[in-house]
Design a protein around this motif. Structure first.
Motif, PDB file in Angstrom:
ATOM      1  N   GLY A   1       1.346   7.387  -1.166  1.00  0.00           N
ATOM      2  CA  GLY A   1       0.503   8.442  -0.631  1.00  0.00           C
ATOM      3  C   GLY A   1      -0.977   8.101  -0.665  1.00  0.00           C
ATOM      4  O   GLY A   1      -1.798   8.871  -0.182  1.00  0.00           O
ATOM      5  N   ALA A   2      -1.304   6.933  -1.228  1.00  0.00           N
ATOM      6  CA  ALA A   2      -2.712   6.540  -1.381  1.00  0.00           C
ATOM      7  C   ALA A   2      -3.098   5.605  -0.249  1.00  0.00           C
ATOM      8  O   ALA A   2      -2.949   4.386  -0.358  1.00  0.00           O
TER       9      ALA A   2
ATOM     10  N   ARG B   1      -5.952   4.751   0.946  1.00  0.00           N
ATOM     11  CA  ARG B   1      -7.127   3.898   0.780  1.00  0.00           C
ATOM     12  C   ARG B   1      -6.714   2.460   0.487  1.00  0.00           C
ATOM     13  O   ARG B   1      -7.417   1.515   0.857  1.00  0.00           O
ATOM     14  N   SER B   2      -5.558   2.282  -0.153  1.00  0.00           N
ATOM     15  CA  SER B   2      -5.078   0.928  -0.438  1.00  0.00           C
ATOM     16  C   SER B   2      -4.829   0.149   0.842  1.00  0.00           C
ATOM     17  O   SER B   2      -4.988  -1.077   0.878  1.00  0.00           O
TER      18      SER B   2
ATOM     19  N   ASN C   1       5.233   9.881   3.701  1.00  0.00           N
ATOM     20  CA  ASN C   1       4.058   9.362   3.009  1.00  0.00           C
ATOM     21  C   ASN C   1       3.291   8.411   3.924  1.00  0.00           C
ATOM     22  O   ASN C   1       3.895   7.569   4.597  1.00  0.00           O
TER      23      ASN C   1
ATOM     24  N   ASN D   1      -4.488   1.192  -6.560  1.00  0.00           N
ATOM     25  CA  ASN D   1      -3.423   2.191  -6.493  1.00  0.00           C
ATOM     26  C   ASN D   1      -2.424   1.853  -5.385  1.00  0.00           C
ATOM     27  O   ASN D   1      -2.776   1.811  -4.212  1.00  0.00           O
ATOM     28  N   GLN D   2      -1.155   1.631  -5.755  1.00  0.00           N
ATOM     29  CA  GLN D   2      -0.132   1.251  -4.779  1.00  0.00           C
ATOM     30  C   GLN D   2       0.807   2.410  -4.431  1.00  0.00           C
ATOM     31  O   GLN D   2       1.876   2.198  -3.857  1.00  0.00           O
ATOM     32  N   SER D   3       0.404   3.620  -4.736  1.00  0.00           N
ATOM     33  CA  SER D   3       1.205   4.787  -4.383  1.00  0.00           C
ATOM     34  C   SER D   3       1.368   4.876  -2.861  1.00  0.00           C
ATOM     35  O   SER D   3       0.438   4.570  -2.107  1.00  0.00           O
TER      36      SER D   3
END
Length: 411
Positions: free
Chosen positions: A374-375, A377-378, A303, A370-372
């Motif tokens: 896979g995200a 942008r965070s 990730n 969003n703290q995923s």
């Protein structure tokens, strides 16, 4: 039973100790021209061969004086000039002054310089309007900045754009540095495609290599990109062999989880040994560290956020030690008050992405959303990590947390 099979997850502090304790700094040194030494780690102290400044010089544009001359008159005829690189020479008559510019050598016998703003030009010469002039006023003495023999940079310091001109001011043309660690890296996974290629169903673009390479270089290492390797045990094994023949450290992203196509762990056990696998960190739990025949190994999660985070928190200090960068320190933790809630469950140290600001002299922080893992942008929006302790749960607005401001490697 190995640590990888033991129940529970290894704390970050223990993992770092296991990574750092066996690492020995590279012993190969190079003598490099100063212009090529940026980013290298010094192999020995840098000592000044000269005084800086090498002579007493003026801190201001103005006029060089002998204070005893002012006891009889405040109006002094001009006897000459002292410019930078063109010092006054010849005899300096009594009760006269010398025009002097910033950085110019102080004439012999001068014990003060008066700023030109505190003078008037008259038909008879220069009238001194400043009432009280102290001895050595506006004079920078020899060695005021650096004395001959001073240690100006210690062994183990990594050369920055601030260091290079300072060394140049000493007349030093070459420096002794440690060879940069070589880090070979590649991504694994049949789902990964190279940028510019069309995506088939179920495929994604490989972004991890584009984050890993600049981090390796920002850490002061040489990056060797081996591309994308498919989920094929034979190909992976050949790539590991090539990687360890080229580099001091091999870094992979993906393939260290528990999926049926995650072969990296099995190949590592065949080619070397695994120090640990699975950490009490979020994101980034499936992080592996081990040793191949001729190189160290760091297996990053697939990730994108997990890969960058584990590079920053775990791989960075390891590469610093390998490079002999003894002056390296981990990012400082700073208390901050939360402006938004942070969701978390106990069990792992959580590095959430945050945006800090300073309000009324205090640090405050809010989530990037969003703290995923896979995200990504965070990560792009963030300027700090919000580090929430292993045994702590969710954090509400107004509570205090520890934040780590991004250091230069993430800017």
């Amino acid at each position: 039973m190995g640590c990888c099979d033991a129940p529970g997850l290894m704390p970050i502090e223990e993992a770092l100790d296991k990574m750092l304790s066996p690492i020995k700094p590279i012993q190969t040194t190079l003598s490099l021209p100063l212009a090529e030494a940026l980013g290298y780690v010094l192999a020995e102290d840098v000592l000044s061969p000269i005084f800086v400044p090498p002579f007493d010089n003026s801190a201001m544009d103005g006029y060089a004086l002998r204070l005893t001359d002012l006891e009889q008159t405040r109006e002094l005829p001009l006897a000459g000039k002292s410019f930078a690189g063109q010092p006054f020479s010849g005899e300096w008559p009594a009760q006269t002054t010398i025009r002097i510019m910033t950085g110019a050598k102080i004439p012999e016998g001068c014990d003060a310089v008066v700023m030109q703003e505190n003078t008037l030009v008259t038909d008879a010469g220069i009238q001194i309007t400043q009432e009280h002039i102290q001895q050595n006023n506006n004079i920078r003495p020899t060695g005021d900045d650096i004395k001959q023999g001073d240690i100006v940079l210690n062994q183990g310091a990594r050369l920055t754009p601030r260091d290079i001109p300072m060394i140049a001011s000493l007349g030093i043309s070459h420096v002794s540095v440690v060879r940069k660690p070589k880090v070979a890296f590649f991504s694994t996974g049949d789902e990964l495609k190279t940028l510019g290629e069309p995506l088939a169903e179920g495929q994604i673009y490989d972004s991890n290599r584009y984050g890993i390479k600049p981090l390796i270089e920002a850490f002061g290492c040489e990056a060797i990109d081996l591309g994308i390797i498919p989920d094929c045990p034979e190909t992976l094994k050949l790539t590991f062999g090539k990687a360890q023949s080229l580099a001091d450290v091999v870094v992979t992203s993906g393939g260290v989880s528990v999926g049926e196509a995650d072969y990296t762990k099995d190949i590592l056990e065949e080619l070397g040994q695994i120090g640990f696998w699975k950490l009490a960190i979020k994101p980034g739990k499936p992080f592996a560290f081990g040793e191949l025949d001729n190189a160290w190994f760091c297996g990053l999660p697939g990730n994108p956020v997990s890969a960058i985070l584990t590079m920053y928190v775990l791989v960075q200090p390891m590469l610093a030690k390998l490079a002999g960068h003894s002056a390296w320190t981990a990012p400082e933790s700073i208390p901050a008050v939360t402006k938004s809630a942070f969701k978390k469950g106990p069990g792992r140290t959580d590095y959430q992405r945050g945006i800090y600001t300073i309000e009324e002299g205090k640090f405050v922080v809010e989530t990037t959303g969003n703290q995923s893992s896979g995200a990504f942008r965070s990560m792009s929006l963030a300027n700090c990590f919000v580090v929430i302790e292993k045994d702590r749960g969710s954090v509400e607005v107004g509570e205090t947390v520890q934040i780590q401001l991004f250091n230069s490697t993430l800017y």
